[in-house]
Design a protein around this motif. Structure first.
Motif, PDB file in Angstrom:
ATOM      1  N   ASN A   1     -17.898 -32.555  46.342  1.00  0.00           N
ATOM      2  CA  ASN A   1     -17.241 -31.939  47.120  1.00  0.00           C
ATOM      3  C   ASN A   1     -16.554 -32.457  48.312  1.00  0.00           C
ATOM      4  N   ILE A   2     -17.344 -33.350  48.906  1.00  0.00           N
ATOM      5  CA  ILE A   2     -16.856 -34.211  49.913  1.00  0.00           C
ATOM      6  C   ILE A   2     -15.823 -35.476  49.350  1.00  0.00           C
ATOM      7  N   LEU A   3     -16.329 -35.746  48.127  1.00  0.00           N
ATOM      8  CA  LEU A   3     -15.123 -36.638  47.559  1.00  0.00           C
ATOM      9  C   LEU A   3     -13.766 -35.817  47.461  1.00  0.00           C
ATOM     10  N   LEU A   4     -13.808 -34.610  46.954  1.00  0.00           N
ATOM     11  CA  LEU A   4     -12.604 -33.814  46.559  1.00  0.00           C
ATOM     12  C   LEU A   4     -11.935 -33.658  48.107  1.00  0.00           C
ATOM     13  N   PHE A   5     -12.390 -33.419  49.070  1.00  0.00           N
ATOM     14  CA  PHE A   5     -11.882 -33.173  50.435  1.00  0.00           C
ATOM     15  C   PHE A   5     -11.119 -34.426  50.833  1.00  0.00           C
ATOM     16  N   ALA A   6     -11.914 -35.514  50.838  1.00  0.00           N
ATOM     17  CA  ALA A   6     -11.435 -36.503  51.151  1.00  0.00           C
ATOM     18  C   ALA A   6     -10.279 -37.133  50.197  1.00  0.00           C
ATOM     19  N   LEU A   7     -10.048 -36.944  49.294  1.00  0.00           N
ATOM     20  CA  LEU A   7      -8.931 -37.302  48.169  1.00  0.00           C
ATOM     21  C   LEU A   7      -7.861 -36.392  48.669  1.00  0.00           C
ATOM     22  N   SER A   8      -7.869 -34.989  48.809  1.00  0.00           N
ATOM     23  CA  SER A   8      -7.059 -34.069  49.133  1.00  0.00           C
ATOM     24  C   SER A   8      -6.465 -34.337  50.529  1.00  0.00           C
ATOM     25  N   TYR A   9      -7.423 -34.912  51.379  1.00  0.00           N
ATOM     26  CA  TYR A   9      -7.162 -35.175  52.935  1.00  0.00           C
ATOM     27  C   TYR A   9      -6.324 -36.535  52.888  1.00  0.00           C
ATOM     28  N   GLY A  10      -6.622 -37.296  52.144  1.00  0.00           N
ATOM     29  CA  GLY A  10      -5.823 -38.708  51.902  1.00  0.00           C
ATOM     30  C   GLY A  10      -4.360 -38.332  51.419  1.00  0.00           C
ATOM     31  N   VAL A  11      -4.320 -37.637  50.369  1.00  0.00           N
ATOM     32  CA  VAL A  11      -2.937 -37.452  49.706  1.00  0.00           C
ATOM     33  C   VAL A  11      -2.110 -36.637  50.688  1.00  0.00           C
ATOM     34  N   GLY A  12      -2.832 -35.381  51.222  1.00  0.00           N
ATOM     35  CA  GLY A  12      -2.107 -34.631  52.274  1.00  0.00           C
ATOM     36  C   GLY A  12      -1.400 -35.556  53.440  1.00  0.00           C
ATOM     37  N   ALA A  13      -2.348 -36.302  54.131  1.00  0.00           N
ATOM     38  CA  ALA A  13      -1.811 -37.236  55.105  1.00  0.00           C
ATOM     39  C   ALA A  13      -0.858 -38.075  54.788  1.00  0.00           C
ATOM     40  N   ALA A  14      -0.970 -38.780  53.544  1.00  0.00           N
ATOM     41  CA  ALA A  14       0.054 -39.756  53.183  1.00  0.00           C
ATOM     42  C   ALA A  14       1.603 -39.085  53.093  1.00  0.00           C
ATOM     43  N   ALA A  15       1.398 -37.544  52.651  1.00  0.00           N
ATOM     44  CA  ALA A  15       2.546 -36.821  52.369  1.00  0.00           C
ATOM     45  C   ALA A  15       3.118 -36.290  53.593  1.00  0.00           C
ATOM     46  N   GLY A  16       2.366 -36.451  54.521  1.00  0.00           N
ATOM     47  CA  GLY A  16       2.837 -35.852  55.869  1.00  0.00           C
ATOM     48  C   GLY A  16       2.993 -34.258  55.965  1.00  0.00           C
ATOM     49  N   LEU A  17       1.752 -33.756  55.099  1.00  0.00           N
ATOM     50  CA  LEU A  17       1.589 -32.298  55.402  1.00  0.00           C
ATOM     51  C   LEU A  17       1.078 -31.722  56.440  1.00  0.00           C
ATOM     52  N   ARG A  18       1.291 -30.330  56.859  1.00  0.00           N
ATOM     53  CA  ARG A  18       0.725 -29.913  58.053  1.00  0.00           C
ATOM     54  C   ARG A  18      -0.762 -29.673  57.919  1.00  0.00           C
ATOM     55  N   GLU A  19      -1.459 -30.023  59.076  1.00  0.00           N
ATOM     56  CA  GLU A  19      -2.858 -29.961  58.842  1.00  0.00           C
ATOM     57  C   GLU A  19      -3.235 -28.493  59.157  1.00  0.00           C
ATOM     58  N   LEU A  20      -4.166 -27.866  58.494  1.00  0.00           N
ATOM     59  CA  LEU A  20      -4.852 -26.698  58.531  1.00  0.00           C
ATOM     60  C   LEU A  20      -5.919 -26.464  59.493  1.00  0.00           C
ATOM     61  N   PRO A  21      -6.372 -25.429  59.961  1.00  0.00           N
ATOM     62  CA  PRO A  21      -7.529 -25.349  61.089  1.00  0.00           C
ATOM     63  C   PRO A  21      -8.839 -26.049  60.391  1.00  0.00           C
ATOM     64  N   ASP A  22      -9.037 -25.813  59.097  1.00  0.00           N
ATOM     65  CA  ASP A  22     -10.210 -26.526  58.556  1.00  0.00           C
ATOM     66  C   ASP A  22     -10.417 -27.816  58.510  1.00  0.00           C
ATOM     67  N   GLY A  23      -9.089 -28.638  58.932  1.00  0.00           N
ATOM     68  CA  GLY A  23      -9.356 -29.942  58.631  1.00  0.00           C
ATOM     69  C   GLY A  23      -8.421 -30.472  57.410  1.00  0.00           C
ATOM     70  N   GLY A  24      -8.230 -29.635  56.531  1.00  0.00           N
ATOM     71  CA  GLY A  24      -7.518 -30.140  55.356  1.00  0.00           C
ATOM     72  C   GLY A  24      -5.855 -29.892  55.508  1.00  0.00           C
ATOM     73  N   HIS A  25      -5.002 -30.130  54.692  1.00  0.00           N
ATOM     74  CA  HIS A  25      -3.770 -30.047  54.657  1.00  0.00           C
ATOM     75  C   HIS A  25      -3.065 -29.186  53.809  1.00  0.00           C
ATOM     76  N   ASP A  26      -1.889 -28.427  54.170  1.00  0.00           N
ATOM     77  CA  ASP A  26      -1.299 -27.539  53.466  1.00  0.00           C
ATOM     78  C   ASP A  26      -0.508 -27.852  52.435  1.00  0.00           C
TER      79      ASP A  26
END
Length: 317
Positions: free
Chosen positions: A43-68
Motif C-alpha cells: 500500500n505504501i508503494l501504491l501510494f508512492a506511485l499514485s503520488y508521483g503520477v499525480g505530482a507529475a500531472a500537476g493534480l490538486r493535492e488532497l488533505p490526506d496527502g494524495g492527489h485528486d
C-alpha cells in the motif's frame, strides 16, 4: 506444496488449519504478521506511485496527502488497496500455513462455483428489499429532493465498468481475510465455532471505523451471520455473494450522483433506520441460504479418510 490430507472424521471449516497435520501454534501468528507487513509495504508503494503520477500531472493535492485523480480513479485506488489483500492472504495460507490455499475457500479445497452462483441468486431478493427500503427511509432524500444531481450516462457507465471489475475482488478480499483466515486462525485453537466466529466479526466492524453505534452494530451482525453461514455451509461462497452484491449496490448508487463516490461515509456511519433494515435483510438472506443448503447439501466437513492404512503383510517365500 503438500495437498490436504484426509482427516479420519472430517473437519469443519474453522478447523481446516489441521487438515494437513502440520499445524503449529506459531503458524497463524507468523502468517498474520507477514500478511500485515506485506499489505503495509504494497500500500505504501501504491501510494508512492499514485503520488508521483499525480505530482507529475500537476493534480490538486488532497488533505490526506494524495492527489485528486477524479472520483472514479480515486475509488479505484481505494478498492485496489483492499483487493491487494486477496493474493497476500492466500500466500499466507500456502507458506506459513503449509497447506493448500484452496482450504481457505471451502472444506472441499476449492471455491465451489455452482454453490456460489446459487448464493448470488439468493442474495438478489434481500439486496432488492434493502434498496427499496432505504429509498423510503427518513432522511433518505426521496421525499425532500435532496438526492445529488445525475452524473449522466457516460460517467455512470464508466463507473459501473470500473466497479464491476474491482468491487468483487475487494469484497472477496475482505471475506478471505475475516471470515477465512481469521476464523481458521482462531479455530485452530478452539473447537467451538462461535468462539471462532466472534473475534473476526468484532475486527471486521472495527476495520470500517467508528461512525454511529447502530452502524457498528449492523456491521457486527453482518460479520456474525456471514461467519456462521461460512461454517454452516463449509465455505466462503455465501459470505462472498452477499458482500459483493451489497457493495455493488452501495457503490452503484453513489456513482449515479455527482460527487457520490467522493463521500467518506461507510456502512459504519449508517443511521439506525438503515442499519436495522440492513440487519433484517441479512437475516432474510441467511434464511434463504439455509433453505438452499437443505436442498443442495453443500459439503460441510472436509472429506474423511477412507480408513486406517494397514502395514503390508510380509511376503513369505
Amino acid at each position: 506444496m503438500t495437498a490436504p490430507l484426509p482427516h479420519p472424521t472430517g473437519l469443519p471449516y474453522h478447523r481446516m488449519g489441521h487438515c494437513t497435520g502440520r499445524h503449529r501454534w506459531w503458524r497463524p501468528a507468523l502468517g498474520t504478521l507477514l500478511f500485515l507487513g506485506a499489505c503495509l509495504v504494497l500500500n505504501i508503494l501504491l501510494f508512492a506511485l499514485s503520488y508521483g503520477v499525480g505530482a507529475a500531472a500537476g493534480l490538486r493535492e488532497l488533505p490526506d496527502g494524495g492527489h485528486d485523480f477524479g472520483p472514479v480513479a480515486n475509488t479505484a485506488l481505494d478498492l485496489t488497496s483492499i483487493a491487494i489483500a486477496l493474493p497476500l492472504i492466500l500466500l499466507a495460507v500456502w507458506w506459513p500455513g503449509q497447506r493448500s490455499p484452496g482450504t481457505l475457500s471451502s472444506v472441499d479445497g476449492r471455491l465451489r462455483w455452482r454453490w456460489l452462483v446459487r448464493c448470488l441468486l439468493a442474495a438478489v431478493l434481500p439486496v432488492a428489499v434493502l434498496t427499496v427500503t432505504a429509498a423510503f427511509l427518513p432522511d433518505s432524500g426521496a421525499d425532500s429532493g435532496e438526492f445529488g444531481a445525475w452524473v449522466g450516462w457516460r460517467s455512470f457507465l464508466v463507473s459501473l465498468v470500473v466497479l464491476a471489475l474491482l468491487v468483487p475482488v475487494q469484497a472477496a478480499a475482505e471475506e478471505y481475510v475475516f471470515r477465512g483466515w481469521l476464523t481458521q486462525a482462531v479455530g485452530a485453537f478452539v473447537r467451538s465455532p462461535w468462539f471462532a466466529v466472534l473475534p473476526q466479526a468484532v475486527l471486521f466492524a472495527a476495520a470500517h471505523g467508528w461512525g454511529t453505534r447502530w452502524g457498528f452494530f449492523g456491521l457486527l451482525v453482518f460479520g456474525l451471520v456471514a461467519g456462521w453461514l461460512t461454517i454452516r455451509t463449509g465455505g466462503l461462497e455465501a459470505a462472498v455473494a452477499l458482500h459483493v452484491l451489497n457493495n455493488l449496490l452501495a457503490f452503484g448508487v453513489a456513482a449515479a450522483v455527482v460527487d457520490g463516490l467522493s463521500s467518506d461515509e461507510t456502512a459504519a456511519d449508517a443511521p439506525w433506520q438503515l442499519a436495522l433494515a440492513d440487519m433484517v435483510t441479512t437475516l432474510l438472506y441467511a434464511a434463504l441460504v439455509l433453505w438452499l443448503a437443505r436442498r443442495h447439501q453443500p459439503q460441510r466437513l472436509s472429506s474423511p479418510a477412507a480408513g486406517p492404512v494397514s502395514s503390508p503383510a510380509p511376503v513369505v517365500p
